[in-house]
Each structure stands twice: as C-alpha cells, then as structure tokens.
Design a protein around this motif. Sequence first.
Motif, mmCIF file in Angstrom:
data_model
loop_
_atom_site.group_PDB
_atom_site.id
_atom_site.type_symbol
_atom_site.label_atom_id
_atom_site.label_comp_id
_atom_site.label_asym_id
_atom_site.label_seq_id
_atom_site.Cartn_x
_atom_site.Cartn_y
_atom_site.Cartn_z
ATOM 1 N N LEU A 54 77.478 75.965 48.411
ATOM 2 C CA LEU A 54 76.513 75.254 47.559
ATOM 3 C C LEU A 54 75.976 76.167 46.461
ATOM 4 C CD1 LEU A 54 74.736 73.306 50.408
ATOM 5 C CD2 LEU A 54 76.221 72.328 48.644
ATOM 6 N N LYS A 55 75.728 77.405 46.792
ATOM 7 C CA LYS A 55 75.253 78.365 45.793
ATOM 8 C C LYS A 55 76.316 78.555 44.703
ATOM 9 C CE LYS A 55 72.810 82.710 45.650
ATOM 10 N NZ LYS A 55 72.254 83.811 46.424
ATOM 11 N N LYS A 56 77.563 78.630 45.108
ATOM 12 C CA LYS A 56 78.672 78.781 44.159
ATOM 13 C C LYS A 56 78.769 77.550 43.248
ATOM 14 C CE LYS A 56 83.648 79.306 44.024
ATOM 15 N NZ LYS A 56 84.672 78.388 44.457
ATOM 16 N N ILE A 57 78.617 76.375 43.812
ATOM 17 C CA ILE A 57 78.663 75.135 43.020
ATOM 18 C C ILE A 57 77.542 75.131 41.985
ATOM 19 C CG2 ILE A 57 78.290 72.627 43.112
ATOM 20 C CD1 ILE A 57 79.775 72.685 45.846
ATOM 21 N N GLU A 58 76.332 75.462 42.407
ATOM 22 C CA GLU A 58 75.197 75.481 41.470
ATOM 23 C C GLU A 58 75.463 76.453 40.324
ATOM 24 O OE1 GLU A 58 72.911 73.359 41.300
ATOM 25 O OE2 GLU A 58 72.251 72.762 43.293
ATOM 26 N N GLN A 59 76.014 77.616 40.636
ATOM 27 C CA GLN A 59 76.291 78.598 39.584
ATOM 28 C C GLN A 59 77.408 78.114 38.659
ATOM 29 O OE1 GLN A 59 74.361 81.507 39.060
ATOM 30 N NE2 GLN A 59 75.394 81.185 37.114
ATOM 31 N N GLU A 60 78.430 77.480 39.227
ATOM 32 C CA GLU A 60 79.525 76.943 38.413
ATOM 33 C C GLU A 60 79.021 75.859 37.460
ATOM 34 O OE1 GLU A 60 83.876 74.791 38.984
ATOM 35 O OE2 GLU A 60 82.993 75.831 40.687
ATOM 36 N N LEU A 61 78.154 75.001 37.945
ATOM 37 C CA LEU A 61 77.578 73.958 37.084
ATOM 38 C C LEU A 61 76.792 74.591 35.935
ATOM 39 C CD1 LEU A 61 76.393 71.494 39.859
ATOM 40 C CD2 LEU A 61 78.162 71.026 38.150
ATOM 41 N N LYS A 67 78.607 76.127 28.285
ATOM 42 C CA LYS A 67 79.803 76.037 27.431
ATOM 43 C C LYS A 67 80.064 74.598 26.974
ATOM 44 C CE LYS A 67 81.926 79.735 30.101
ATOM 45 N NZ LYS A 67 82.945 80.019 31.124
ATOM 46 N N SER A 68 79.154 73.683 27.282
ATOM 47 C CA SER A 68 79.317 72.246 27.007
ATOM 48 C C SER A 68 80.599 71.698 27.646
ATOM 49 C CB SER A 68 79.315 71.970 25.502
ATOM 50 O OG SER A 68 78.074 72.340 24.952
ATOM 51 N N ASP A 69 80.960 72.268 28.774
ATOM 52 C CA ASP A 69 82.148 71.881 29.539
ATOM 53 C C ASP A 69 81.695 70.975 30.681
ATOM 54 O OD1 ASP A 69 84.426 71.724 31.110
ATOM 55 O OD2 ASP A 69 84.598 73.884 31.440
ATOM 56 N N THR A 70 82.285 69.805 30.791
ATOM 57 C CA THR A 70 81.867 68.855 31.820
ATOM 58 C C THR A 70 82.740 68.885 33.076
ATOM 59 O OG1 THR A 70 83.195 67.105 30.827
ATOM 60 C CG2 THR A 70 80.878 67.253 30.125
ATOM 61 N N SER A 71 83.758 69.746 33.113
ATOM 62 C CA SER A 71 84.712 69.717 34.231
ATOM 63 C C SER A 71 84.030 69.900 35.593
ATOM 64 C CB SER A 71 85.801 70.771 34.046
ATOM 65 O OG SER A 71 85.235 72.074 33.991
ATOM 66 N N ALA A 72 83.105 70.823 35.713
ATOM 67 C CA ALA A 72 82.422 71.022 36.990
ATOM 68 C C ALA A 72 81.543 69.823 37.334
ATOM 69 C CB ALA A 72 81.584 72.300 36.959
ATOM 70 N N PHE A 73 80.924 69.218 36.331
ATOM 71 C CA PHE A 73 80.078 68.047 36.575
ATOM 72 C C PHE A 73 80.914 66.856 37.026
ATOM 73 C CE2 PHE A 73 77.338 70.768 34.215
ATOM 74 C CZ PHE A 73 76.079 70.519 34.723
ATOM 75 N N GLU A 74 82.090 66.698 36.432
ATOM 76 C CA GLU A 74 82.990 65.621 36.853
ATOM 77 C C GLU A 74 83.392 65.801 38.308
ATOM 78 O OE1 GLU A 74 86.104 65.635 33.899
ATOM 79 O OE2 GLU A 74 84.690 65.169 32.305
ATOM 80 N N ILE A 100 76.301 65.818 27.683
ATOM 81 C CA ILE A 100 76.853 67.175 27.619
ATOM 82 C C ILE A 100 77.980 67.242 26.591
ATOM 83 C CG2 ILE A 100 78.071 68.990 28.906
ATOM 84 C CD1 ILE A 100 76.606 67.918 31.451
ATOM 85 N N LYS A 101 78.908 66.278 26.656
ATOM 86 C CA LYS A 101 80.065 66.271 25.741
ATOM 87 C C LYS A 101 79.643 66.143 24.284
ATOM 88 C CE LYS A 101 83.426 64.265 28.937
ATOM 89 N NZ LYS A 101 84.191 63.069 29.303
ATOM 90 N N THR A 104 74.213 66.299 22.898
ATOM 91 C CA THR A 104 72.842 65.782 23.012
ATOM 92 C C THR A 104 72.028 66.700 23.919
ATOM 93 O OG1 THR A 104 73.610 63.526 22.661
ATOM 94 C CG2 THR A 104 71.455 63.771 23.697
ATOM 95 N N LEU A 105 72.667 67.179 24.998
ATOM 96 C CA LEU A 105 72.089 68.198 25.861
ATOM 97 C C LEU A 105 72.866 69.485 25.615
ATOM 98 C CD1 LEU A 105 70.317 69.294 28.154
ATOM 99 C CD2 LEU A 105 72.001 68.383 29.771
ATOM 100 N N LYS A 106 72.190 70.469 25.075
ATOM 101 C CA LYS A 106 72.843 71.737 24.743
ATOM 102 C C LYS A 106 72.003 72.887 25.272
ATOM 103 C CE LYS A 106 75.612 74.660 22.807
ATOM 104 N NZ LYS A 106 76.618 75.167 23.702
ATOM 105 N N LEU A 107 72.584 73.637 26.207
ATOM 106 C CA LEU A 107 71.906 74.825 26.721
ATOM 107 C C LEU A 107 72.604 76.065 26.193
ATOM 108 C CD1 LEU A 107 71.129 73.995 30.473
ATOM 109 C CD2 LEU A 107 69.590 73.920 28.520
ATOM 110 N N GLU A 108 71.831 76.930 25.572
ATOM 111 C CA GLU A 108 72.357 78.217 25.103
ATOM 112 C C GLU A 108 72.422 79.197 26.266
ATOM 113 O OE1 GLU A 108 70.365 79.742 21.588
ATOM 114 O OE2 GLU A 108 69.789 77.686 21.083
ATOM 115 N N SER A 109 71.439 79.098 27.160
ATOM 116 C CA SER A 109 71.416 79.954 28.342
ATOM 117 C C SER A 109 70.655 79.262 29.453
ATOM 118 C CB SER A 109 70.780 81.306 28.029
ATOM 119 O OG SER A 109 69.406 81.145 27.710
ATOM 120 N N SER A 110 70.997 79.638 30.665
ATOM 121 C CA SER A 110 70.308 79.120 31.843
ATOM 122 C C SER A 110 70.497 80.135 32.963
ATOM 123 C CB SER A 110 70.874 77.765 32.265
ATOM 124 O OG SER A 110 70.167 77.268 33.385
#
Length: 172
Positions: A54-61, A67-74, A100-101, A104-110
């Motif tokens: 679960l920790k790995k999943i949260e970090q991957e998301l 990177k505005s990449d939705t693959s992990a969210f999908e 994300i795509k 509209t939601l853009k994160l520079e860092s988290s």
Amino acid sequence: MEWTFSLFEVYTGHSLTGMKYHHLILTLAVVLALPTIALAKEKGTGATADEATLKKIEQELTDTIVKSDTSAFEKYLASDYLGIGPDGVTQNKSELLADIKSGTLKLESSNLSDMKIQVAEADMAVVVYRSDDKGTYKGKDITGQYRWLDVFVKRDGKWQIAIDQGTPIAKQ
C-alpha cells in the motif's frame, strides 16, 4: 535457607526437586505460548507485506500525478471510485482521470509523510497520510498541506482505492 516462589518453595537442601518444578513450569509456559507467538508472527507478516504494498502504491500515485501521467490511477482506482477533494466536491474515476490528463489538476511537487496504514481485513485497508503539495486546480493555487484518507479494497488479488478524501491542514 529458604526461597519462596509463587508456585512452589525451594529449599537449599532440595535444589533438585525445585529444579524439576522450575523446568516443568518453564516448559509449560513455552509450550502454551508457542501457538500464540506463531499466530501473531503469521498475522504480522501478512499485514507487513500488505502495508509495504500500500505504501508503494501511494508513492507510485504521487510520482505519476506530478508527471500528469494517469497510468497508476487507471490501475489503482476502483471502477466505482469516489473521491472527495479538499474543496468538498466529489469525483468519480473518469472525472479525476480527465482532470489529470487535461492539466486541470496539475501538481508540480507532492511529498508524502506521516503515513499510517491499518489493514483491517484481508481485503480492506485504510491509509492516512499527509501531503505537502505545490500546484493548481482549475487555475487556482492549491499549494499547501493536506491530510488524506484512502480506503483500499482488494479485488481479484489487487489493492485499489475505493474512496479517498482530502482535507486541507490549516496554517498555524
């Protein structure tokens, strides 16, 4: 000389008898404790593996949203996902992916911290963590700190987020 123990008395002249009782009690304690220790170890090992996943999943998301990449969210959002944003607005999976795509939601860092994971059942877990984000949503600055609560379900052997909710942490 006489020593008194709670279950028996040991006399200096009868140390062999006392030793027999001592060994018997020690053996009984170990034999009775072993199943409990084994069960706790077995249960703990599974929880630890799930917690690491679960920790790995949260970090991957987090890594992919920057990177505005939705693959992990999908992959990790359940088809019936319900998100409640820090503004109180709800979103389903397709709405979040579109945000994300489109940028509209853009994160520079988290940056994630203070993560707590509770595996409640073999197929349900709750993850609570803090994020320090820099970004925009619908053109508005959303830079700040947030507390997130993610409810994970395990379906077909894979962990997915069914519900998440974010709350802004007030500046003090």
